[in-house]
Design an enzyme around this catalytic site. Structure first.
Site, PDB file in Angstrom:
ATOM      1  N   ARG A   1       0.830  -1.212   0.000  1.00  0.00           N
ATOM      2  CA  ARG A   1       0.000   0.000   0.000  1.00  0.00           C
ATOM      3  C   ARG A   1       0.857   1.252   0.000  1.00  0.00           C
ATOM      4  O   ARG A   1       1.925   1.286   0.631  1.00  0.00           O
ATOM      5  CB  ARG A   1      -0.868   0.046   1.258  1.00  0.00           C
ATOM      6  CG  ARG A   1      -2.030  -0.909   1.237  1.00  0.00           C
ATOM      7  CD  ARG A   1      -2.974  -0.668   2.396  1.00  0.00           C
ATOM      8  NE  ARG A   1      -2.261  -0.548   3.654  1.00  0.00           N
ATOM      9  CZ  ARG A   1      -2.726   0.106   4.723  1.00  0.00           C
ATOM     10  NH1 ARG A   1      -3.881   0.725   4.662  1.00  0.00           N
ATOM     11  NH2 ARG A   1      -2.030   0.150   5.830  1.00  0.00           N
TER      12      ARG A   1
ATOM     13  N   SER B   1       7.524  -4.956   7.278  1.00  0.00           N
ATOM     14  CA  SER B   1       7.144  -5.893   8.349  1.00  0.00           C
ATOM     15  C   SER B   1       7.956  -7.183   8.325  1.00  0.00           C
ATOM     16  O   SER B   1       7.408  -8.285   8.265  1.00  0.00           O
ATOM     17  CB  SER B   1       5.661  -6.205   8.248  1.00  0.00           C
ATOM     18  OG  SER B   1       4.958  -5.004   8.194  1.00  0.00           O
TER      19      SER B   1
ATOM     20  N   ASP C   1       5.448  -3.073  11.350  1.00  0.00           N
ATOM     21  CA  ASP C   1       3.990  -2.919  11.488  1.00  0.00           C
ATOM     22  C   ASP C   1       3.526  -3.017  12.940  1.00  0.00           C
ATOM     23  O   ASP C   1       2.550  -2.395  13.343  1.00  0.00           O
ATOM     24  CB  ASP C   1       3.244  -3.944  10.620  1.00  0.00           C
ATOM     25  CG  ASP C   1       3.635  -5.386  10.935  1.00  0.00           C
ATOM     26  OD1 ASP C   1       4.673  -5.601  11.595  1.00  0.00           O
ATOM     27  OD2 ASP C   1       2.918  -6.312  10.497  1.00  0.00           O
TER      28      ASP C   1
END
Length: 900
Positions: free
Chosen positions: A522, A586, A640
């Site tokens: 994203r 992450s 994350d």
């Protein structure tokens, strides 16, 4: 004349549909806990939960009480792939003094007959399981226990009502045990109707309804457990013995009962009871015909008005006479012969009229039976949510078997009343004998299967002591990761993030965030406002990462990422601005500062080459340079988990722990600088990214890893690594379930022992299916549908087992996650030196959010293992996007403060 006389016995389809609706309402009443006491149709649970699946085998005994004779049977069931069985029986009379005497005499008589049978068959020295067919209404609380509600069919034995008939039989057998050396284990109490369904179910696995239409009448069918209020539990199905003979005892059929029905009832042994049975069972049809003929004769319509003794004698006309008189092929000869034997001397008109009376009486019986059966079939179809259903009705009883027209009439009317059910009627061979043995054989099989399933799932059941041990080991590993001399060899890496503060509300500005952590990537634009109108606005776009890029070269991966950023900047019209950027990455990174992150090792299916040991921020800057279209100020590389903590920290200043329970599993928390030996300085706090997925890579939790975990690990992209993550995170739970299902199928406990092609495919069982299957709102029918989507053709029993397997795997994952988290909150409590700690954990991840039980089990485990910590769980809103922007904003704020 006869038609006019018996007009009320002729029932139109509209009337039958009405009877069907009335019976459906009675069924619902009988199934409800509050309405059952006043229901006439008792809907008794039989505790028979499974139909035969063809794998039953062994020697079984059965005794059968309920008809005109008592029977003992030996049934051999062969596991030869042909579903064959062998039945040997012996019949014994049921003398009047026994069936109308006292209870002790009755059960002694049964035991004597069984002993005689065992001697005849040379079975005395064997220990054999026995099924007891007891064809009277019983309230069962388990398969091998039943309390007689009331006698029917001319039986009137004293002292038996409201007692457990199985324990009475066991007592009688016990008396014989020592003196005659017999050892019989009564495993199941079976109603003859259930026995009929089970016998036919052995030959046809679609059979899920049993019907008796003979001396007595009754029906049973497989009902969904969630509809049976009288029995605990919602899983699976159970056979319900409707005891439909009492339908109408509350007056529900009064408009259909004729004067003859009323007269017959008044003269019976149990006036006012079993009214439906009295309208349709063969025990009463002959008597009904006699009462009609008597009245017609008295009115001068038959036999010249001469009433013979036979017409005045109750029980003189029997069902066998009615059946014989309806043999139309024989013309009137049978009718004439029977009436002459009864001293009635009929004319030809008399014979025609009497034959017509018999036809109307037996036709009404078939009609009423069809209406009630149609109600059951409709309920089954609605339970299964099918527009059209194929099913089989197992059927037994003298009226059905011996009456020349009855079967044909019944089939025709049923098919007319339920056109959307394709019904096969299967005649049962010795339902009450072989059926009892089949119930016993199924119970035997299920008990053996239960043992095997329990054995397979036992390693997933973690005791409080084991969980405490996991918590303590996690605590030890956390300390190793923080200490300079042990950090290099520690499995829990305790990576410093250089995030040294949480939001204070003064953050503001426009920030970009990138989020890479799974199969999607994203790009976000985040606008943060401070002051009274404090808010966070976000705009984002999602891009897929193809497998060939996830597992290609590092350069290809980062070029793809920059391509996605370019698309987004174009889309938002902000290509010229040099915005501060937070990069959520992450994967385990070793950071030397907030904007330097060296990849320790890929997880979650990524395998891009030339990345491990490299600084991911440099790789991103290089790719931006190669593209040469725009420039960005990369402020922070973010995990994350840290982003999750920061997002919740923006709402709740008490949030100092972040937890991800989704595809992967990880925790971060604010640690005192003085405890972090690998970073200079002792003042303040810094967020530590534990990377706890590697916990156990040194073998410290091998005692809780099962053979299935080892198979999943060996088949993974990184064998021997991230062992804790592989038993506690969403990415692997479905695969663990698949391994267990394969094992249970190999043992013949699932999917008829057939391992389908789809079950052989790694990764077919996604974790989202676990969440769906374990949902409390989901009926087993929907579970079966999910399994069918996966190419797994499951029975109802298979679905229960699959649900149980999913439950065991996900519960263990939640408990292990809870044990790890308990170690963290306890550490925080000790750091603060308080007796009681209040703290908030920011949580994200699909497993926590979407799984029906994971979050509850996790919370309960933390509470149990860290009783002095009051932990509040707060769901994070977009930790990896919004969180990355907040970290960037906090870093900018702290940087500006530092500069000043």
């Amino acid at each position: 004349q006869v038609d006019r006389y018996l007009y009320h016995m002729r029932l139109s389809d509209d009337v039958l549909l009405d009877v069907m609706a009335r019976f459906q309402a009675e069924m619902v009443k009988g199934l409800g806990r509050d309405t059952n006491p006043t229901a006439t149709v008792k809907m008794l649970p039989s505790f028979v939960r499974s139909l035969p699946d063809g794998s039953e085998k062994g020697d079984f005994l059965a005794v059968d009480l309920g008809g005109s004779q008592f029977r003992a049977h030996q049934v051999k069931v062969f596991d030869d792939g042909k579903q064959s069985s062998q039945l040997e029986s012996k019949f014994y009379p049921t003398p009047k003094e026994v069936i109308q005497g006292n209870g002790a005499e009755l059960f002694d008589y049964i035991a004597d007959c069984l002993l005689d049978f065992m001697e005849t068959k040379n079975l005395k020295h064997k220990k054999l399981p026995l099924g007891f067919t007891f064809s009277f209404p019983c309230k069962q609380t388990k398969l091998e226990e039943g309390f007689l509600l009331g006698w029917t069919k001319h039986f009137k034995v004293r002292g038996v009502q409201d007692t457990d008939v199985v324990s009475s039989l066991r007592k009688a057998l016990q008396k014989h045990k020592a003196s005659f050396d017999i050892d019989v284990d009564v495993l199941a109490l079976v109603n003859d109707t259930v026995g009929t369904m089970m016998t036919c179910g052995y030959d046809d696995q679609r059979c899920e309804v049993g019907l008796i239409i003979g001396t007595g009448t009754n029906a049973c069918y497989m009902e969904e457990m969630r509809h049976i209020d009288l029995v605990e539990g919602d899983e699976g199905r159970m056979c319900i013995n409707t005891e439909w003979g009492a339908f109408g005892d509350d007056g529900a059929l009064d408009d259909l009962r004729t004067e003859f029905d009323r007269e017959l009832d008044l003269g019976s042994l149990n006036p006012g009871k079993q009214l439906f049975e009295k309208m349709i069972s063969s025990l009463y049809l002959g008597e009904l015909v006699r009462l009609i003929l008597l009245k017609m004769t008295k009115e001068g319509l038959l036999f010249n008005g001469k009433v013979s003794t036979a017409l005045l004698t109750k029980g003189k006309i029997e069902m066998k006479h009615v059946s014989a008189m309806e043999k139309y092929k024989e013309g009137l000869s049978n009718t004439k012969e029977i009436l002459t034997e009864l001293n009635l001397f009929p004319s030809e008109e008399d014979c025609i009229a009497v034959q017509h009376v018999c036809t109307i009486v037996s036709f009404r019986s078939a009609n009423l039976c069809a209406a009630a059966l149609a109600a059951i079939l409709t309920r089954l179809r609605e339970n299964k949510k099918l527009l059209r259903m194929r099913t089989t009705v197992g059927i037994d009883g003298g009226l059905y078997k011996t009456h020349p027209q009855y079967a044909k009439r019944l089939h025709k009317v049923v098919r007319r009343l339920v056109p959307n059910c394709d019904v096969r009627f299967l005649l049962s061979v010795s339902g009450s004998g072989k059926g009892a043995a089949m119930v016993t054989a199924v119970a035997y099989r299920l008990a053996a299967q239960r043992k095997q399933i329990d054995a397979a799932l036992a390693p997933f059941l973690l005791s409080p002591e084991t969980l405490r041990e996991v918590k303590n080991k996690m605590r030890t590993e956390l300390e190793y990761g923080l200490k300079r001399e042990t950090q290099a060899s520690a499995t829990v890496k305790m990576l410093p993030t250089y995030v040294c503060g949480t939001p204070d509300g003064t953050e503001k500005g426009k920030f970009l965030a990138l989020d890479l952590g799974g199969t999607n990537f994203r790009v976000l634009l985040v606008k943060i406002r401070s002051g009274r109108r404090r808010s966070v606005q976000m705009y984002n776009k999602i891009f897929a990462i193809p497998l060939e890029i996830m597992q290609g070269t590092g350069e290809e991966l980062f070029d793809h990422i920059v391509q996605c950023i370019a698309d987004f900047l174009e889309y938002m019209g902000i290509k010229g601005a040099r915005l501060p950027l937070g990069f959520t990455f992450s994967f385990p990174c070793r950071q030397a500062s907030i904007d330097k992150g060296t990849l320790v090792g890929w997880t979650k299916g990524f395998k891009a080459t030339d990345c491990e040991g490299e600084d991911v921020v440099d790789m991103l800057r290089e790719a931006i340079r190669r593209r040469n279209e725009f420039d960005l100020d990369i402020v922070a590389v973010v995990n994350d988990t840290v982003g999750t903590m920061m997002t919740c920290g923006y709402e709740d200043p008490n949030c100092e722990i972040g937890l991800i329970a989704g595809t992967g599993s990880n925790v971060c928390y604010m640690e005192d600088m003085k405890n972090i030996e690998i970073v200079e300085g002792n003042e303040g706090k810094m967020c530590i990214n534990t990377e706890w997925g590697g916990f156990g890579d040194n073998g410290c939790i091998d005692n809780i890893r099962t053979k299935y975990d080892k198979e999943v690990d060996e088949g993974s992209l990184n064998p021997g690594k991230q062992r804790y993550e592989k038993i506690a995170s969403g990415m692997y739970l479905g695969e663990i379930v698949r391994q267990i299902l394969i094992d249970l199928t190999k043992q013949g406990l699932l999917f008829r022992g057939q391992i389908s092609e789809s079950l052989r495919k790694r990764g077919i069982f996604e974790t989202k299916f676990l969440s769906q299957i374990e949902s409390d709102r989901l009926a087993l029918l929907q579970v079966r549908r999910i399994l069918q989507q996966l190419g797994l053709d499951s029975t109802c029993e298979d679905s229960i087992i699959v649900k149980e397997v999913c439950g065991a795997v996900s519960k263990r994952a939640a408990q292990l996650c809870g044990a790890g988290l308990a170690a963290i909150v306890e550490k925080k409590r000790e750091n603060q030196g308080v007796e009681h700690l209040q703290i908030t954990v920011g949580v994200d991840g699909t497993l926590y959010k979407l799984h029906p039980h994971f979050s509850r089990v996790l919370r309960e485990t933390v509470k149990e293992l860290a009783p002095r910590c009051d932990v509040n769980f707060m769901l994070s809103e977009d930790g990896s996007g919004k969180g990355a922007a907040l970290i960037t904003a906090v870093a900018k704020r702290l940087h500006n403060v530092g500069q000043k």
